[in-house]
Design an enzyme around this catalytic site. Structure first.
Site, PDB file in Angstrom:
ATOM      1  N   ASN A   9       0.864  -1.179   0.000  1.00  0.00           N
ATOM      2  CA  ASN A   9       0.000   0.000   0.000  1.00  0.00           C
ATOM      3  C   ASN A   9       0.901   1.229   0.000  1.00  0.00           C
ATOM      4  O   ASN A   9       1.478   1.584   1.017  1.00  0.00           O
ATOM      5  CB  ASN A   9      -0.892  -0.032   1.253  1.00  0.00           C
ATOM      6  CG  ASN A   9      -1.746   1.215   1.378  1.00  0.00           C
ATOM      7  OD1 ASN A   9      -1.822   2.026   0.454  1.00  0.00           O
ATOM      8  ND2 ASN A   9      -2.390   1.367   2.525  1.00  0.00           N
ATOM      9  N   LYS A  11       0.096   4.243  -0.305  1.00  0.00           N
ATOM     10  CA  LYS A  11      -0.551   5.428   0.281  1.00  0.00           C
ATOM     11  C   LYS A  11      -0.278   6.653  -0.596  1.00  0.00           C
ATOM     12  O   LYS A  11      -0.158   6.523  -1.816  1.00  0.00           O
ATOM     13  CB  LYS A  11      -0.100   5.618   1.726  1.00  0.00           C
ATOM     14  CG  LYS A  11      -0.244   4.335   2.550  1.00  0.00           C
ATOM     15  CD  LYS A  11      -0.104   4.530   4.027  1.00  0.00           C
ATOM     16  CE  LYS A  11      -0.261   3.192   4.721  1.00  0.00           C
ATOM     17  NZ  LYS A  11      -0.284   3.302   6.162  1.00  0.00           N
ATOM     18  N   HIS A 102      -9.635   1.050   4.396  1.00  0.00           N
ATOM     19  CA  HIS A 102      -8.380   1.221   5.129  1.00  0.00           C
ATOM     20  C   HIS A 102      -8.638   2.144   6.322  1.00  0.00           C
ATOM     21  O   HIS A 102      -9.441   3.078   6.230  1.00  0.00           O
ATOM     22  CB  HIS A 102      -7.309   1.814   4.202  1.00  0.00           C
ATOM     23  CG  HIS A 102      -5.964   1.812   4.849  1.00  0.00           C
ATOM     24  ND1 HIS A 102      -5.585   2.779   5.741  1.00  0.00           N
ATOM     25  CD2 HIS A 102      -4.934   0.927   4.787  1.00  0.00           C
ATOM     26  CE1 HIS A 102      -4.367   2.499   6.190  1.00  0.00           C
ATOM     27  NE2 HIS A 102      -3.954   1.372   5.627  1.00  0.00           N
ATOM     28  N   GLU A 104      -7.134   4.547   7.501  1.00  0.00           N
ATOM     29  CA  GLU A 104      -6.944   5.985   7.239  1.00  0.00           C
ATOM     30  C   GLU A 104      -8.168   6.570   6.542  1.00  0.00           C
ATOM     31  O   GLU A 104      -8.524   7.731   6.758  1.00  0.00           O
ATOM     32  CB  GLU A 104      -5.656   6.198   6.423  1.00  0.00           C
ATOM     33  CG  GLU A 104      -4.419   5.960   7.287  1.00  0.00           C
ATOM     34  CD  GLU A 104      -3.220   5.390   6.559  1.00  0.00           C
ATOM     35  OE1 GLU A 104      -3.138   5.491   5.326  1.00  0.00           O
ATOM     36  OE2 GLU A 104      -2.343   4.815   7.251  1.00  0.00           O
ATOM     37  N   GLU A 174      -5.786  -5.094  10.137  1.00  0.00           N
ATOM     38  CA  GLU A 174      -4.744  -4.105  10.416  1.00  0.00           C
ATOM     39  C   GLU A 174      -5.067  -3.396  11.729  1.00  0.00           C
ATOM     40  O   GLU A 174      -5.843  -2.428  11.733  1.00  0.00           O
ATOM     41  CB  GLU A 174      -4.674  -3.075   9.286  1.00  0.00           C
ATOM     42  CG  GLU A 174      -4.322  -3.666   7.946  1.00  0.00           C
ATOM     43  CD  GLU A 174      -3.747  -2.596   7.028  1.00  0.00           C
ATOM     44  OE1 GLU A 174      -2.585  -2.749   6.629  1.00  0.00           O
ATOM     45  OE2 GLU A 174      -4.440  -1.611   6.735  1.00  0.00           O
ATOM     46  N   GLY A 180       2.079   2.096  10.783  1.00  0.00           N
ATOM     47  CA  GLY A 180       3.026   3.209  10.677  1.00  0.00           C
ATOM     48  C   GLY A 180       3.685   3.589  11.995  1.00  0.00           C
ATOM     49  O   GLY A 180       4.316   4.636  12.092  1.00  0.00           O
ATOM     50  N   SER A 220       3.053  -2.226  10.383  1.00  0.00           N
ATOM     51  CA  SER A 220       4.490  -2.300  10.656  1.00  0.00           C
ATOM     52  C   SER A 220       5.077  -3.680  10.363  1.00  0.00           C
ATOM     53  O   SER A 220       5.992  -4.143  11.048  1.00  0.00           O
ATOM     54  CB  SER A 220       4.784  -1.879  12.104  1.00  0.00           C
ATOM     55  OG  SER A 220       4.410  -0.528  12.299  1.00  0.00           O
TER      56      SER A 220
HETATM   57  P1  PGA Z   1       2.584   0.157   7.612  1.00  0.00           P
HETATM   58  O1  PGA Z   1       1.145   0.386   6.929  1.00  0.00           O
HETATM   59  O2  PGA Z   1       3.136  -1.126   7.074  1.00  0.00           O
HETATM   60  O3  PGA Z   1       3.400   1.355   7.210  1.00  0.00           O
HETATM   61  O4  PGA Z   1       2.355   0.073   9.086  1.00  0.00           O
HETATM   62  C1  PGA Z   1       0.288  -0.683   6.684  1.00  0.00           C
HETATM   63  C2  PGA Z   1      -0.990  -0.189   6.076  1.00  0.00           C
HETATM   64  O5  PGA Z   1      -1.486   0.873   6.480  1.00  0.00           O
HETATM   65  O6  PGA Z   1      -1.579  -0.812   5.160  1.00  0.00           O
END
Ligand code: PGA
Length: 257
Positions: A9, A11, A102, A104, A174, A180, A220
């Protein structure tokens, strides 16, 4: 047998030039290390910004098990929705997948389970496979409410689908506190939730469908911890944010089964 998947992803990262150079490196990787010959035979999906999608999809042509995906789509087929992108447009660009829900999108754009159900519906109607994200925030976990939160996200977002429709969906668990942050769910925490999700699918549909549902872990996940996460019986791969932006790291995760 359910499909193993490693998805990146991106983003809102990378210029078009940077994105193309990353996708070319990943395409090169998949040519040198045919994905169907690797341990787990994983499918690899790059969820890129919309503006990158056509070019990146072009760079994956003819490479087995390497696909692209959009990070979002709108709930309507077409019309006066300035700035939005429809599932039909995504499909017309040769893209096979879309991220739905997601955390976010849920947190910053107010996307509710009800809106997400519509996105799942319109994606499927346009032959795009939804990757449906679920997961709790830290307060919900600390309060012992994480199972209920995920259950509600799945019930409202997905569990109204027919068996045939549901078979096209991938679930990504997730935990929001792990996204993140550099704090990864432990392999035990991931396995516990994945097994729970699979049990919900079994209760709603049946054992066969549950066994064939791909459930990815995200938050992460990186080249160092992917192996121990993927080693769990109910963890079928990962949805990778930060570590998907460097071809070397992403390549290592693809080989982590
Ligand atoms: P990350 O993000 O691996 O940077 O923690 C995962 C995601 O949001 O899909």
């Amino acid at each position: 047998m359910r499909k193993k998947i490693v998805a990146g992803n991106w983003k809102m990262n990378l210029t078009l030039e940077e994105g193309l150079s990353l996708s070319k490196a990943i395409a090169e990787f998949a040519k040198t290390n045919p994905l169907d010959k690797l341990n787990g035979s994983p499918k690899v999906i790059m969820f890129t910004p919309f503006i990158h999608l056509v070019s990146v999809t072009e760079s994956t042509k003819g490479i087995n098990q390497l696909e692209t995906g959009a990070q979002n789509c709108y709930i309507e087929e077409k019309g006066a929705f300035t700035g939005e992108i429809s599932a039909k447009m995504i499909q017309s660009a040769g893209v096979k997948n879309v991220l739905v829900g997601h955390s976010e999108r849920r947190a910053y754009f107010g996307e509710t389970n009800e809106v997400l159900a519509k996105k799942v519906e319109i994606a499927l109607a346009n032959n795009i496979n939804p990757m449906y994200c679920c997961g709790e925030v830290l307060d919900e976990r600390n309060a012992g409410n994480h199972f209920n939160v995920v259950k509600e996200q799945l019930e409202k977002g997905l569990f109204w689908l027919s068996e045939e429709e549901f078979a096209k969906v991938v679930i990504a668990y997730e935990p929001v506190w792990a996204i993140g942050t550099g704090v990864t769910a432990s392999p035990e925490q991931a396995q516990e939730m994945h097994a729970y999700i699979r049990s919900l699918v079994k209760d709603k549909y049946n054992e066969n469908i549950a066994e064939n549902t791909t459930i990815l872990y995200g938050g992460s996940c990186n080249a160092k911890n992917a192996s121990e996460l993927f080693a769990n019986p109910d963890v079928d791969g990962g949805l990778i944010g930060g570590a998907s932006l460097k071809a070397e790291d992403f390549g290592a995760i693809i080989q982590a089964y």
